[in-house]
Design a protein around this motif. Structure first.
Motif, mmCIF file in Angstrom:
data_model
loop_
_atom_site.group_PDB
_atom_site.id
_atom_site.type_symbol
_atom_site.label_atom_id
_atom_site.label_comp_id
_atom_site.label_asym_id
_atom_site.label_seq_id
_atom_site.Cartn_x
_atom_site.Cartn_y
_atom_site.Cartn_z
ATOM 1 N N ILE A 425 0.865 -1.165 0.000
ATOM 2 C CA ILE A 425 0.000 0.000 0.000
ATOM 3 C C ILE A 425 0.906 1.220 0.000
ATOM 4 O O ILE A 425 1.735 1.387 0.909
ATOM 5 C CB ILE A 425 -0.935 0.022 1.226
ATOM 6 C CG1 ILE A 425 -1.878 -1.185 1.217
ATOM 7 C CG2 ILE A 425 -1.720 1.335 1.279
ATOM 8 C CD1 ILE A 425 -2.867 -1.209 0.071
ATOM 9 N N HIS A 426 0.775 2.050 -1.024
ATOM 10 C CA HIS A 426 1.573 3.269 -1.102
ATOM 11 C C HIS A 426 0.772 4.426 -0.501
ATOM 12 O O HIS A 426 -0.417 4.576 -0.804
ATOM 13 C CB HIS A 426 1.932 3.584 -2.547
ATOM 14 C CG HIS A 426 2.889 2.600 -3.147
ATOM 15 N ND1 HIS A 426 3.726 2.917 -4.200
ATOM 16 C CD2 HIS A 426 3.172 1.311 -2.844
ATOM 17 C CE1 HIS A 426 4.466 1.875 -4.512
ATOM 18 N NE2 HIS A 426 4.133 0.876 -3.705
ATOM 19 N N VAL A 427 1.416 5.200 0.324
ATOM 20 C CA VAL A 427 0.768 6.314 1.011
ATOM 21 C C VAL A 427 1.313 7.590 0.385
ATOM 22 O O VAL A 427 2.422 8.031 0.695
ATOM 23 C CB VAL A 427 1.036 6.258 2.528
ATOM 24 C CG1 VAL A 427 0.306 7.384 3.246
ATOM 25 C CG2 VAL A 427 0.601 4.897 3.078
ATOM 26 N N VAL A 428 0.534 8.195 -0.517
ATOM 27 C CA VAL A 428 1.054 9.242 -1.400
ATOM 28 C C VAL A 428 0.024 10.369 -1.571
ATOM 29 O O VAL A 428 -0.494 10.594 -2.666
ATOM 30 C CB VAL A 428 1.446 8.643 -2.764
ATOM 31 C CG1 VAL A 428 2.756 7.874 -2.656
ATOM 32 C CG2 VAL A 428 0.362 7.705 -3.311
ATOM 33 N N PRO A 429 -0.259 11.103 -0.512
ATOM 34 C CA PRO A 429 -1.220 12.201 -0.631
ATOM 35 C C PRO A 429 -0.616 13.389 -1.366
ATOM 36 O O PRO A 429 0.601 13.438 -1.586
ATOM 37 C CB PRO A 429 -1.480 12.561 0.840
ATOM 38 C CG PRO A 429 -0.184 12.245 1.528
ATOM 39 C CD PRO A 429 0.318 11.000 0.839
#
Length: 455
Positions: A425-429
């Protein structure tokens, strides 16, 4: 029933649900989607978006922690960028690349300034893939050599040479371009080199790269093409000394270093360009060519490009560069770049991304890893993070697609748009994300991991 998530977002604007149904029907009947089996698709329908929020026709608000394709760095519908595009459309909607246009020059000037000393000009393309395509062409023309080295854990785009430079599975059905060689880059968590520290991983990866150069023949190699921080491959921050070592090898064998900053550039890592970051490049080793797209204007208008060092701009001063695109430096794209970079500078957007990573996302994600054994490793910088999910921390066996799909569903149920790749899961806001929005998302991730672990 999902757990309650406290949100600090504005109410969704009013949209007609019938328009949402029609959008879905038209998509399924007439739109052919990339990287997909068409019959299995059920696309998420978006009505509008603002800042870090995405709105549906049914009145729901989702927190966008995917930045779509990791490109809406300035957020959705930034009013200054929207206004600049509108103004430019009324003044000069299009112009041939051979002509000069003020807005194109202003965009190029700003990009060169962000790259810093040692760079001179910008060649504009329509996106990141053809930026890499043309950078490879430039390297071959300047060196008179053919081969390009890139890593297996990489993605460089879906055009002829770019897709064959790509290391992941998408390369395999498309291997029509010549002269491509792949190596393993550094990745200490899943080391190919049996290393026991990041420093050792760097040393052994560089040894592997140099031996490949020697085995292939240095006189045959035009370029080493590397994502500064490989993105879709897992947000693989380079270990100490690696970028400096790549620069040294390129100098030793007269090879061009192309830094692919399509995903990592323009604020994503808390720097204008990832290679400028002291954490991953303390000596400031400089690439010869820099490719960019995505965050330069947050994808409001398709655009990409190459930042050239004087070696390259000088080479083509008296020689024709045999390449070009109808929409190179399109005025609407250029206007969006000028407005986006000015707004990001004036509003401290890049500094905000760095602060969010250091004070909120990094600590918050590491706290989640302490709580959830499924999270094997947390990696990242700025607003560019990945959670490497495993079935067992000892063996580091990746979770399967079923687990990822369940986590994605749980996050969507909690009104957070996820970005997933392989077992991660990439966390890229967006780079404009606030501490409050990070707290909302972390609560949603926590709930999603808990729900999946219980089932």
């Amino acid at each position: 029933m999902t757990d309650t998530v406290n949100r600090s977002t504005s109410a969704a604007p009013a949209h007609d649900p019938a328009d949402g149904a029609r959008a879905f029907e038209l998509d399924r009947e007439f739109v052919f989607h990339s990287w997909s089996a068409q019959g299995a698709l059920k696309p998420f329908v978006v009505a509008s978006a603002s800042g870090c929020d995405v709105y549906t026709y049914d009145g729901d608000t989702y927190l966008d922690f995917s930045s779509q394709l990791v490109n809406t760095n300035i957020g959705h519908s930034h009013p200054k960028v929207v206004a600049a595009i509108q103004h430019q459309a009324a003044e000069l909607a299009t112009v041939a690349p051979a002509h000069a246009a003020l807005v194109r020059g202003e965009a190029a000037k700003r990009i060169v300034e962000k790259a810093g000393p040692g760079y001179s000009q910008v060649f504009f393309t329509n996106g990141g893939a053809d930026a890499n395509e043309n950078a490879i062409r430039m390297a071959r023309l300047v060196t008179g050599r053919d081969k390009v080295i890139s890593t297996y854990r990489s993605y460089h785009g879906n055009t002829g040479a770019a897709i064959v430079s790509t290391g992941d599975w998408r390369r395999m059905p498309n291997e029509y371009s010549r002269g491509h060689v792949h190596v393993f880059g550094p990745f200490a968590y899943r080391s190919e080199f049996w290393s026991d520290s990041p420093e050792q991983e760097s040393q052994r990866a560089l040894h592997h790269l140099e031996r490949t150069i020697q085995a292939q023949g240095p006189q045959t190699i035009a370029a080493i093409l590397l994502e500064t921080v490989p993105g879709t491959a897992g947000v693989l921050t380079p270990p100490p000394g690696y970028l400096e070592g790549v620069r040294a090898l390129c100098d030793k064998y007269d090879i061009v270093w192309i830094a692919d900053e399509v995903m990592s550039g323009f604020g994503r890592t808390g720097e204008w360009f990832a290679w400028q970051g002291a954490e991953i490049n303390p000596t400031g080793a400089r690439p010869d060519l820099i490719t960019f797209a995505k965050g330069v204007n947050s994808g409001y208008v398709p655009v990409g490009g190459i930042v050239l060092s004087p070696r390259f701009s000088g080479h083509f001063a008296e020689r024709v560069f045999p390449g070009g695109l109808t929409y190179s430096g399109h005025p609407l794209a250029a206007a969006s770049i000028v407005a986006a970079l000015d707004a990001m500078t004036d509003e401290g957007v890049v500094d905000n991304a760095k602060m969010i990573g250091e004070k909120h996302l990094g600590p918050g994600l590491r706290a989640l890893a302490e709580k959830h054994p499924m999270i094997g490793e947390v990696r990242g910088l700025g607003v560019f993070w990945a959670l490497d999910l495993v079935t067992d921390r000892g063996t580091r066996e990746p979770v399967g697609a079923d687990v990822i799909n369940r986590i994605k569903a749980e996050l969507m149920a909690r009104k957070v748009l996820p970005f997933a790749a392989d077992n991660r899961i990439h966390v890229v806001p967006p780079c404009i994300v606030t501490p409050e929005q990070v707290a909302v998302a972390l609560q949603a991730y926590d709930g999603a991991f808990s729900a999946v672990a219980q089932n």
